[in-house]
Design an enzyme around this catalytic site. Structure first.
Site, PDB file in Angstrom:
ATOM      1  N   SER A  99       0.806  -1.223   0.000  1.00 32.90           N
ATOM      2  CA  SER A  99       0.000   0.000   0.000  1.00 32.90           C
ATOM      3  C   SER A  99       0.841   1.275   0.000  1.00 32.90           C
ATOM      4  O   SER A  99       0.491   2.227  -0.722  1.00 32.90           O
ATOM      5  CB  SER A  99      -0.976  -0.013   1.176  1.00 32.90           C
ATOM      6  OG  SER A  99      -0.315  -0.201   2.398  1.00 32.90           O
ATOM      7  N   ASP A 163      -4.531  -1.172   8.339  1.00 41.50           N
ATOM      8  CA  ASP A 163      -4.401  -2.536   7.823  1.00 41.50           C
ATOM      9  C   ASP A 163      -3.485  -3.337   8.748  1.00 41.50           C
ATOM     10  O   ASP A 163      -2.376  -3.706   8.378  1.00 41.50           O
ATOM     11  CB  ASP A 163      -3.836  -2.466   6.393  1.00 41.50           C
ATOM     12  CG  ASP A 163      -3.561  -3.832   5.791  1.00 41.50           C
ATOM     13  OD1 ASP A 163      -4.143  -4.820   6.273  1.00 41.50           O
ATOM     14  OD2 ASP A 163      -2.741  -3.910   4.853  1.00 41.50           O
TER      15      ASP A 163
END
Length: 276
Positions: A99, A163
């Site tokens: 990410s 996350d």
């Protein structure tokens, strides 16, 4: 932490998470005003799918491997797949972005990224991943504590991505507290929270604990086989969006069922989008 994302890079959960992430980034970039992204559990940020860890599980083959050359992939996946192809200019599928790499890839000159990682070794790799991204900064610290301390951003527009590896029993309560504290400082910012699906219980718990949001809350889930038993292992991927950026809900509702079909491992694969 025992979790190492290198074993799972490029799997179906990564595909789902990173697809929604790129949809959010594209909507933020649709306006001229700069934006800020906080990635609270960033990891190393970049993965070699040829390494022993990834090859041992073979999860990327049933994830990004199913999409990269499929003619059935919807147009909304183009930003993600284009970024991955740029990482693999000679063809094939060796390199996969985490990410923070994807976020840095989308940043314009005045946009910013703060990428946070608590694990010392992963934080060092993250710093190297973002070394050439001038408007991205990495932090070696606890991701939950970083959320309220780094908000609000000067840009007054942005996204917080959460996350975690979900190795601790208090992850749900820590997520809820960090988001609640963060939204007190930055009520208009978007929040995206990824979670694994074995059964629907973890998503249910997050939905109960998270605060309300000015522009609504979405729960987006895809599963590759029926999520029926606690001992079934990872069966699906979920993303909760607070203050989702219009019209991302329409795109997800239309294209997520196609993703479920492409990633299905057994009969009973499916998806859903819930407002809550």
């Amino acid at each position: 932490m025992n979790y190492r994302h290198a074993f799972h890079a490029g799997n179906f959960a990564d595909v789902h998470k990173h697809w929604i992430l790129t949809l959010l980034l594209a909507r933020l970039a649709a306006k001229d005003k700069p934006f800020f992204v906080l990635d609270s559990h960033a990891g190393a940020g970049f993965y070699d799918l040829a390494r022993e860890e990834t090859g041992r599980t073979g999860e990327a083959a049933d994830g990004i491997g199913r999409l990269i050359d499929s003619p059935a992939v919807p147009d909304s996946f183009s930003p993600l797949l284009t970024a991955i192809r740029q990482l693999n200019p000679d063809g094939g599928l060796r390199w996969y972005p985490g990410s923070p790499w994807l976020i840095a890839h989308f940043l314009r000159p005045d946009d910013r990224l703060a990428a946070v990682e608590a694990h010392e070794g992963q934080a060092a790799l993250l710093q190297e991943t973002l070394r050439e991204a001038r408007n991205a900064k990495s932090y070696h610290r606890d991701g939950y504590d970083a959320i309220p301390s780094l908000l609000p951003p000067k840009e007054r527009r942005g996204l917080t991505l959460i996350d975690p590896p979900y190795e601790d029993r208090d992850d749900v309560s820590r997520i809820a507290k960090a988001v609640t504290d963060g939204m007190k400082r930055f009520a208009t910012g978007s929040v995206a929270i990824w979670y694994p699906i074995k059964t629907f219980s973890l998503g249910d718990a997050l939905a109960r604990e998270l605060p309300s949001a000015e522009r609504g809350r979405l729960r987006c889930e895809v599963w590759t086989r029926p999520p029926e038993r606690e001992d079934a292992g990872l069966t699906g991927s979920g993303m909760i969006l607070l203050n989702p950026i219009w019209p991302i809900d329409e795109t997800i509702a239309e294209d997520q069922p196609i993703l479920a079909d492409l990633l299905a491992q057994e009969d009973g694969a499916g998806s859903r989008v819930l407002s809550f």
